[in-house]
Design an enzyme around this catalytic site. Structure first.
Site: not given
Ligand SMILES: Nc1ncnc2c1ncn2[C@@H]1O[C@H](CSCC[C@H]([NH3+])C(=O)O)[C@@H](O)[C@H]1O
Length: 356
Positions: A264-266
């Site tokens: 998700l952080h990407g």
């Protein structure tokens, strides 16, 4: 300097610039450690403590003896090496933690992330200013207008870089996946789908600990052989299915648990919401979405690594960013999830869990 700008004596006595110097010049220390990992110095010393001259010869260094000692003694002062004697009489050996985590021959080796940091990120972070000014990626995808992890297409064209990246991911997550296998109650779940599962480490750790669960690890096609090899090595091919595809386009398989380690952080916020919505659709009732990331504290004051990781996502993906549990709750609520919880794993990493 005008008289009024000169700090009072008391202020000078209580404040000192050591933090400013330590952090500001921190890349010197970082680069010394990264270079030692690249030279496999710690692997050499795990085998046999050595003199500076012998290290110089074995590593093929052609600088002066004095600079060899500077390099090694800097590592002594940073706590990575131990030393008996001085200069020509010195014998160097690994500190205990260095020996466990940075000897390439040990299964506990976690230098993969440092190798990747040295070979890729160190250079890309040189353009942090440009990233902040433009909001655009500064990695292999620079100038190609890519975001949402599309740089992988470029990176994975090179098999060595593919393996280096996957090893780096695994090395940074080993402790976290083991902690997750121990801390989340998997006894009520039968199936797990790992989105962007790289070489299958998460599924392997869960299967080793929980004999009833069946896993699928899902990633881009070039990663499939690496995952198949790793899973076969652990004799888990009958319990872990390897599926290739594109998580931006394909639906997820139905499962009791859907995991996303550093996924998700990407991606940008809109894509984060889309992936969470897709997970909600695919989860069986009572199922859980688990995001394993460096979740930033809600007040955004404590988790320095998480905040820096978020800047790393700017470098890698432009619009992508790390987030807090409050952010995660907002997105998972919007998707329909009932409640969330945070499980602390190793170091700065947590599992943010949303229950359907
Ligand atoms: N579009 C995509 N579809 C499927 N996998 C992808 C896609 N883009 C990136 N990936 C994979 O996502 C992973 C991100 S790195 C995280 C790997 C692993 N989950 C861990 O926690 O260590 C890499 O393995 C990529 O190959």
């Amino acid at each position: 300097m005008p008289a009024e700008a000169i700090p009072e004596k008391k202020v000078v006595e209580t404040l000192n610039p050591s933090k400013i110097m330590q952090v500001g010049m921190g890349y010197w220390a970082s680069k010394v450690v990264l270079t030692a990992v690249k030279f496999e110095l710690f692997t050499l010393l795990a085998n046999e403590p050595s003199s500076g001259k012998k290290i110089k010869e074995k590593l093929g260094m052609h600088c002066s003896d004095r600079h060899v000692y500077d390099f090694l003694d800097a590592l002594v002062s940073l706590g990575f090496l131990q030393r008996k004697g001085l200069l020509d009489d010195a014998i160097y050996s690994n500190a205990e933690d260095t020996d466990l985590f940075l000897d390439k021959k040990k299964p506990s080796y976690m230098g993969g992330i440092l190798e990747m940091a040295n070979n890729r990120l160190y250079k890309f972070w040189g353009d942090l200013d440009e990233g902040l000014k433009t909001g655009l990626p500064q990695n292999e995808g620079k100038g190609k207008g890519r975001g949402n992890m599309e740089f992988f297409t470029e990176l994975y064209k090179d098999e060595i870089r593919l393996k280096e990246f996957v090893d780096a991911m695994t090395s940074i997550q080993i402790g976290n996946f083991t902690a997750l296998a121990n801390k989340l109650d998997f006894s009520k779940y039968n199936t797990l789908f790992d989105v962007g599962g790289a070489d299958g480490w998460l599924s392997i750790q869960i299967c080793l600990k929980h004999p009833n669960i069946q896993c699928t690890t899902f990633d881009l096609p070039p990663v499939e052989p690496l995952a198949k090899n790793r899973i076969a090595y652990f004799n888990l091919s009958n319990r872990i299915n390897v599926v290739s595809g594109d998580f931006l386009k394909d639906d997820f398989q139905k499962a009791d648990v859907i995991t996303m380690g550093n996924i998700l952080h990407g991606v940008d916020e809109e894509t984060k919401q889309k992936l969470i919505n897709k997970a909600y659709q695919a989860l069986n009732d009572g199922g859980a979405l688990v995001a394993i990331e460096n979740i930033i504290d809600n007040e955004r004051r404590q988790n320095t690594f998480g905040l820096l990781m978020s800047l790393n996502m700017l470098i890698e993906n432009g619009d992508a960013f790390d987030y807090t549990l409050s952010d995660f709750e907002r997105w998972t609520n919007a998707a329909g999830f009932k409640r969330t919880e945070l499980i602390s794993l190793a170091g700065p990493t947590n599992a943010a869990v949303a229950y359907k």
